[in-house]
Design a protein around this motif. Structure first.
Motif, PDB file in Angstrom:
ATOM      1  N   GLU A 123       0.734  -1.230   0.138  1.00  0.00           N
ATOM      2  CA  GLU A 123      -0.118  -0.124   0.026  1.00  0.00           C
ATOM      3  C   GLU A 123       0.436   1.626  -0.020  1.00  0.00           C
ATOM      4  O   GLU A 123       0.439   2.253  -1.011  1.00  0.00           O
ATOM      5  CB  GLU A 123      -1.190   0.189   0.982  1.00  0.00           C
ATOM      6  CG  GLU A 123      -2.124  -0.620   1.281  1.00  0.00           C
ATOM      7  CD  GLU A 123      -2.986  -0.813   2.549  1.00  0.00           C
ATOM      8  OE1 GLU A 123      -3.940  -1.356   2.483  1.00  0.00           O
ATOM      9  OE2 GLU A 123      -2.659  -0.360   3.269  1.00  0.00           O
ATOM     10  N   VAL A 141       3.128   1.509  -3.607  1.00  0.00           N
ATOM     11  CA  VAL A 141       1.754   2.064  -4.085  1.00  0.00           C
ATOM     12  C   VAL A 141       1.364   3.453  -4.040  1.00  0.00           C
ATOM     13  O   VAL A 141       1.026   4.365  -4.849  1.00  0.00           O
ATOM     14  CB  VAL A 141       0.389   1.186  -4.246  1.00  0.00           C
ATOM     15  CG1 VAL A 141      -0.684   1.387  -5.682  1.00  0.00           C
ATOM     16  CG2 VAL A 141       1.118  -0.434  -4.958  1.00  0.00           C
ATOM     17  N   SER A 142       1.282   3.949  -3.135  1.00  0.00           N
ATOM     18  CA  SER A 142       0.773   5.471  -3.392  1.00  0.00           C
ATOM     19  C   SER A 142       1.736   6.188  -3.275  1.00  0.00           C
ATOM     20  O   SER A 142       1.470   7.032  -3.946  1.00  0.00           O
ATOM     21  CB  SER A 142      -0.079   5.763  -1.687  1.00  0.00           C
ATOM     22  OG  SER A 142       0.516   5.743  -0.854  1.00  0.00           O
ATOM     23  N   LYS A 146       1.946   6.475  -7.147  1.00  0.00           N
ATOM     24  CA  LYS A 146       1.244   7.139  -7.512  1.00  0.00           C
ATOM     25  C   LYS A 146       1.071   8.956  -7.433  1.00  0.00           C
ATOM     26  O   LYS A 146       1.017   9.235  -8.610  1.00  0.00           O
ATOM     27  CB  LYS A 146      -0.074   7.351  -6.832  1.00  0.00           C
ATOM     28  CG  LYS A 146      -0.934   5.604  -7.809  1.00  0.00           C
ATOM     29  CD  LYS A 146      -2.341   5.392  -6.884  1.00  0.00           C
ATOM     30  CE  LYS A 146      -2.621   4.069  -7.993  1.00  0.00           C
ATOM     31  NZ  LYS A 146      -3.950   3.708  -6.924  1.00  0.00           N
ATOM     32  N   GLU A 205      -0.520  -0.483  -8.810  1.00  0.00           N
ATOM     33  CA  GLU A 205      -1.904  -0.945  -7.894  1.00  0.00           C
ATOM     34  C   GLU A 205      -1.209  -2.150  -7.159  1.00  0.00           C
ATOM     35  O   GLU A 205       0.023  -2.350  -7.331  1.00  0.00           O
ATOM     36  CB  GLU A 205      -2.695  -1.383  -9.435  1.00  0.00           C
ATOM     37  CG  GLU A 205      -3.127  -0.119 -10.373  1.00  0.00           C
ATOM     38  CD  GLU A 205      -4.177   0.820  -9.296  1.00  0.00           C
ATOM     39  OE1 GLU A 205      -4.211   0.748  -7.729  1.00  0.00           O
ATOM     40  OE2 GLU A 205      -4.624   1.967  -9.986  1.00  0.00           O
ATOM     41  N   GLN A 239      -9.017  -4.922  -0.736  1.00  0.00           N
ATOM     42  CA  GLN A 239      -9.876  -3.896  -1.170  1.00  0.00           C
ATOM     43  C   GLN A 239     -11.032  -4.150  -1.758  1.00  0.00           C
ATOM     44  O   GLN A 239     -10.947  -6.121  -1.711  1.00  0.00           O
ATOM     45  CB  GLN A 239      -9.194  -3.992  -2.714  1.00  0.00           C
ATOM     46  CG  GLN A 239      -7.937  -3.086  -2.952  1.00  0.00           C
ATOM     47  CD  GLN A 239      -6.772  -3.767  -3.945  1.00  0.00           C
ATOM     48  OE1 GLN A 239      -6.495  -4.908  -3.719  1.00  0.00           O
ATOM     49  NE2 GLN A 239      -5.899  -2.480  -4.378  1.00  0.00           N
ATOM     50  N   VAL A 269     -12.740  -2.297  -6.475  1.00  0.00           N
ATOM     51  CA  VAL A 269     -11.349  -1.422  -7.070  1.00  0.00           C
ATOM     52  C   VAL A 269     -10.639  -2.537  -7.628  1.00  0.00           C
ATOM     53  O   VAL A 269      -9.626  -2.642  -8.415  1.00  0.00           O
ATOM     54  CB  VAL A 269     -10.738  -1.119  -5.657  1.00  0.00           C
ATOM     55  CG1 VAL A 269      -9.103  -0.387  -5.605  1.00  0.00           C
ATOM     56  CG2 VAL A 269     -11.400   0.128  -5.282  1.00  0.00           C
ATOM     57  N   LYS A 270     -10.683  -4.092  -6.975  1.00  0.00           N
ATOM     58  CA  LYS A 270     -10.322  -5.412  -7.674  1.00  0.00           C
ATOM     59  C   LYS A 270     -10.594  -5.000  -9.299  1.00  0.00           C
ATOM     60  O   LYS A 270      -9.752  -5.325 -10.337  1.00  0.00           O
ATOM     61  CB  LYS A 270     -11.063  -6.322  -7.135  1.00  0.00           C
ATOM     62  CG  LYS A 270      -9.839  -6.576  -5.995  1.00  0.00           C
ATOM     63  CD  LYS A 270      -9.857  -8.225  -5.146  1.00  0.00           C
ATOM     64  CE  LYS A 270      -9.716  -8.011  -3.880  1.00  0.00           C
ATOM     65  NZ  LYS A 270     -10.355  -9.412  -2.869  1.00  0.00           N
ATOM     66  N   ILE A 300      -9.361  -3.108 -11.827  1.00  0.00           N
ATOM     67  CA  ILE A 300      -7.531  -3.602 -12.216  1.00  0.00           C
ATOM     68  C   ILE A 300      -7.522  -4.637 -13.483  1.00  0.00           C
ATOM     69  O   ILE A 300      -6.948  -4.405 -13.767  1.00  0.00           O
ATOM     70  CB  ILE A 300      -7.110  -3.569 -10.863  1.00  0.00           C
ATOM     71  CG1 ILE A 300      -6.763  -2.548  -9.847  1.00  0.00           C
ATOM     72  CG2 ILE A 300      -5.454  -4.396 -11.197  1.00  0.00           C
ATOM     73  CD1 ILE A 300      -6.481  -2.498  -8.934  1.00  0.00           C
ATOM     74  N   ASP A 326      -8.328  -2.919 -16.377  1.00  0.00           N
ATOM     75  CA  ASP A 326      -7.310  -2.627 -17.342  1.00  0.00           C
ATOM     76  C   ASP A 326      -6.268  -3.723 -17.474  1.00  0.00           C
ATOM     77  O   ASP A 326      -5.847  -3.632 -18.879  1.00  0.00           O
ATOM     78  CB  ASP A 326      -6.248  -1.411 -15.950  1.00  0.00           C
ATOM     79  CG  ASP A 326      -5.394  -1.590 -16.409  1.00  0.00           C
ATOM     80  OD1 ASP A 326      -4.946  -0.934 -18.163  1.00  0.00           O
ATOM     81  OD2 ASP A 326      -4.155  -0.817 -16.125  1.00  0.00           O
ATOM     82  N   VAL A 372      -1.419   0.281 -16.616  1.00  0.00           N
ATOM     83  CA  VAL A 372      -0.346  -0.340 -15.269  1.00  0.00           C
ATOM     84  C   VAL A 372       1.170  -0.519 -15.163  1.00  0.00           C
ATOM     85  O   VAL A 372       0.963  -1.295 -16.351  1.00  0.00           O
ATOM     86  CB  VAL A 372      -1.426  -0.967 -13.786  1.00  0.00           C
ATOM     87  CG1 VAL A 372      -1.722  -2.515 -14.836  1.00  0.00           C
ATOM     88  CG2 VAL A 372      -0.450  -0.529 -12.831  1.00  0.00           C
ATOM     89  N   LEU A 398       2.227  -3.888 -10.940  1.00  0.00           N
ATOM     90  CA  LEU A 398       1.000  -4.505 -10.094  1.00  0.00           C
ATOM     91  C   LEU A 398       1.673  -5.590  -9.249  1.00  0.00           C
ATOM     92  O   LEU A 398       2.887  -5.873  -9.055  1.00  0.00           O
ATOM     93  CB  LEU A 398       0.404  -5.054 -11.245  1.00  0.00           C
ATOM     94  CG  LEU A 398      -0.497  -5.919 -10.750  1.00  0.00           C
ATOM     95  CD1 LEU A 398      -1.640  -5.182 -10.154  1.00  0.00           C
ATOM     96  CD2 LEU A 398      -1.345  -7.013 -11.632  1.00  0.00           C
TER      97      LEU A 398
END
Ligand SMILES: Nc1ncnc2c1ncn2[C@@H]1O[C@H](COP(=O)(O)OP(=O)(O)OP(=O)(O)O)[C@@H](O)[C@H]1O
Ligand SMILES: [Mg+2]
Length: 721
Positions: A90, A93-94, A97, A104, A110, A114-115, A118, A121, A129, A132
């Motif tokens: 987490e 990833v943040s 971002k 992601e 999650q 949200v899953k 992803i 995508d 992305v 991952l």
């Protein structure tokens, strides 16, 4: 500023490419703002970009992540990162971002929406992305593997990075069985380079990782393990008046900086967090016993610097200035990893280890009885136990030795360095005479304790085991969350160790009975010593200060607020409930001493975090009718008819006394039906053992083992305190 990636090549997949150093440095500067690569970063990046497998050994904070983050930016497609901890994923990833890098993670924390986003995508044929992050547990599922195979078939998978790769190895300090299954990646996803990264320098780990992942002629990169910006120090608990107080002073003297305190067990985490809070330090406990919502909220508060200190049993991802170990870690590798969380930004930082003889003996006890794998033969078990003890002895030498701490750490990883390398950045090099004097005092204190036979190591333990091989915390045996998926990514080493010790098939039944008897004797001794001490020592160190009670209320208040968010029921008066719950804890155990009181507080806070909406409203709802009873299911402990409940007679005595003394007790309690809505009961060790025996063989509960006997023992104890 949101920056777009700088794709240097339009093709992707396993094709070998030559991307020049200058272009890679440009990516580093553009996306991360670092002027140049550090250590072996560039070698690792060039190797994987050319399609070669790589094993990368770099110290904690050495910059391993960059070795897969830059390749993710160097060409379109995806870099798959396997990471053991949801909190670390987490966090990474943040951070990515924030830098505008599309990253992601997939985890049980999650929402389905949200899953699904992803996955959409990933299946789009042109995924946005770049990085991952996933857990090894997800890789092991056939559904996810088939998704990965499709991505690979489209030529969109560039690299597989296995972070914290020592978790694969049974010789690594964080061994995770699911990591073993990662070998399937090689067979399912041929020709994709694999990058294994770790900060664990044990040669056996390296060999094990390379073999388990089936790395093909990997480039092996190793860096020095020296962390020049960390000042290492050991403090001797047995020479301190109050180690809790000492931690408070230490943290205050460091200013308003971020810190992690590692504890061996969850109860210790909770207790220490209460103490620190009561001393005005913004602090939270973090361990696998909290539910995922509470853990994310602790993490959020910490990342946003609302909380200064986290007291944890498990790894916690963020750069910090100070790392304390409040209990001695079980190996140098573990210690190095955890202390290495300090100063990952290269700025001056501190590692302070609190060393206590009780902790040492307790850990030796756990390690001697630790079972490595239930299928291992007894000779393997013996070897494993010996290895654990050898590893632990290195830690003891670190604490009890009078040589440079830094040199000791580095030499344990096979790096021979002169003591001058330290440049007075450990307590031994900076204050040699002082440390020598502490060590002498410690020897004298230890000899004294051995002569007088005073030891309470088992009683300071938060863990115990029963005859069935079940394991739980000493006081809070029934409120632990069962193995949820979130817990998969975190382990409570000491608890696991004790659990293993308890369930060891190799230890004969008789042996286990011996241990249980020994623990019971230790418990009896403890109580006898305690009542004797009390007579001798008029000033009761165990008395509960008002500040501690206030901190307790605050803690319960926070726990209720969190639960209330879930319930969103206006019938719960948060403030009144906190006061009332604390009051109930105090009434029951206030006279029995701090440990009982704190254990009950911890038990209550945990109950709050695990109770369902109905249970919460039944217990706390102010508009609940008087006759609504607190169903036994509210607290799992209460639902067990074999678990003795708190003795009413002694309770009454304590209640009456406490009630008359307590000015803050609300006249109208929001806790309705108090006769039936008791707090989770606190069990003595004997009671716990007895209840376990009774559970296993309810038909043959002996007189000695009966709940009634346990009840009487508890009453006796209550009176003797
Ligand atoms: N080339 C570089 N120049 C300056 N700082 C860097 C460089 N590479 C990485 N860093 C910084 O070093 C810090 C640690 O990086 P990173 O988290 O990748 O370390 P790590 O080796 O993975 O550590 P750990 O073992 O704790 O996971 C981060 O703050 C990162 O931004
Ligand atoms: Mg890392």
């Amino acid at each position: 500023m949101k920056k777009s990636p700088l794709p240097l090549q339009s093709n992707c997949g396993p094709q070998k490419q030559v991307i020049g150093k200058e272009a890679l440095v440009k990516l580093l500067r553009w996306h991360f703002g670092h002027s140049n690569f550090r250590g072996k970063q560039l070698d690792a990046i060039e190797a994987v970009l050319s399609g070669r497998d790589c094993f990368c050994l770099m110290p904690t904070g050495g910059g391993k992540s960059m070795c897969y983050q830059i390749p993710a930016l160097a060409k379109p497609g995806i870099v798959l990162v396997v990471s053991p901890l949801i909190a670390l994923m987490e966090n990474q990833v943040s951070t990515l971002k924030e830098k505008g890098i599309p990253a992601e993670f997939l985890s049980s924390t999650q929402t389905v929406q949200v899953k699904n986003k992803i996955y959409e995508d990933l299946e789009s044929g042109k995924p946005a992305v770049r990085l991952l992050y996933v857990t090894p547990e997800l890789i092991a599922t056939s559904g996810f593997m088939s998704k990965l195979t499709k991505i690979h078939a489209r030529g969109l998978l560039n690299l597989i990075a296995i972070d914290e790769a020592h978790c694969i190895s049974t010789w690594g300090h964080d061994f995770r069985p699911s990591y073993r299954k990662l070998s399937s990646l090689r067979s399912h996803l041929s020709n994709i380079p694999v990058l294994a990264l770790t900060a664990t320098a044990v040669p056996k780990v390296q060999k094990d990782v390379i073999e388990s992942l089936n790395l093909q002629s990997p480039l092996v990169l190793k860096s020095s393990f020296n962390r020049p910006n960390i000042y290492y120090e050991v403090r001797y608990k047995d020479l301190l008046d109050d180690p809790y107080d000492d931690v408070c002073k230490l943290l205050k003297s460091c200013g308003n900086v971020c810190a992690i305190i590692y504890c061996l067990e969850r109860t210790m985490c909770d207790d220490l967090a209460i103490h620190l809070t009561s001393s005005g330090i913004s602090c939270a406990a973090y361990h696998a016993g909290l539910n995922s919502k509470m853990r994310s909220s602790v993490l959020d508060d910490w990342i946003s610097s609302k909380t200064q200190v986290v007291v944890a049993t498990v790894a916690f991802g963020k750069d910090v200035r100070v790392v304390c170990h409040f209990n001695i870690p079980k190996s140098m590798e573990g210690f190095y990893q955890e202390s290495g969380r300090a100063g990952r930004d290269q700025l001056p930082s501190r590692s302070v280890l609190y060393y206590g003889m009780d902790d040492r003996r307790k850990m030796e006890f756990i390690l001697r009885n630790t079972k490595r794998n239930k299928d291992d033969s007894s000779s393997l078990q013996d070897k494993s136990s010996k290895k654990s003890l050898d590893d632990f002895n290195q830690m003891v030498e670190y604490c009890e030795g009078s040589g440079c701490r830094r040199k000791m750490i580095l030499e344990s990883f096979g790096e021979m360095v002169p003591a001058s390398l330290c440049e007075k950045s450990c307590d031994v090099c900076k204050h040699p005479n002082l440390v020598t004097s502490y060590l002498e005092q410690l020897k004298t204190a230890t000899a004294f304790r051995q002569r007088t036979g005073s030891s309470r190591i088992y009683m300071t333990s938060g863990s115990s085991f029963n005859a069935e091989g079940q394991m739980s915390e000493f006081w809070n045996r029934d409120v632990e969350a069962s193995g949820s998926e979130e817990d998969i990514s975190e382990s409570d080493d000491a608890l696991d160790a004790a659990k293993n010790a308890a369930s060891s098939k190799t230890s004969a039944k008789l042996k286990l009975q011996d241990k249980i008897d020994m623990l019971q004797r230790a418990e009896e001794n403890y109580y006898q010593n305690k009542s004797r001490d009390k007579q001798v020592n008029k000033h009761d160190k165990n008395a509960i200060a008002e500040t501690l009670r206030q901190a307790g209320k605050q803690r319960l208040l926070n726990a209720i607020k969190q639960s209330q968010q879930l319930v969103s029921d206006s019938r719960i008066d948060v403030d009144k409930s906190a006061v009332s719950l604390e009051n109930e804890c105090y009434k029951k155990y206030g006279k029995s001493g701090k440990s009982f009181y704190l254990s009950q507080m911890a038990s209550t806070a945990r109950w709050l975090s695990t109770a369902g909406p109905t249970e919460l409203v039944n217990k706390l709802g102010s508009s609940t009718p008087e006759n609504v009873t607190f169903t036994p299911n509210c607290s799992p402990a209460l639902s067990n008819p074999l678990v003795p409940v708190s003795p009413k007679a002694s309770d009454k005595k304590i209640h009456d006394n406490a009630g008359s003394e307590d000015p803050i007790r609300p006249s109208v309690s929001p806790l309705h039906g108090s006769a039936s809505s008791e707090l989770p009961p606190i069990l003595s060790f004997s009671q716990f053992i007895n209840s376990g025996k009774a559970k296993g063989n309810s038909a043959s509960v002996s007189k000695r083992d009966s709940p009634d006997t346990g009840k009487k023992n508890l009453e006796k104890r209550m009176r003797s305190q």
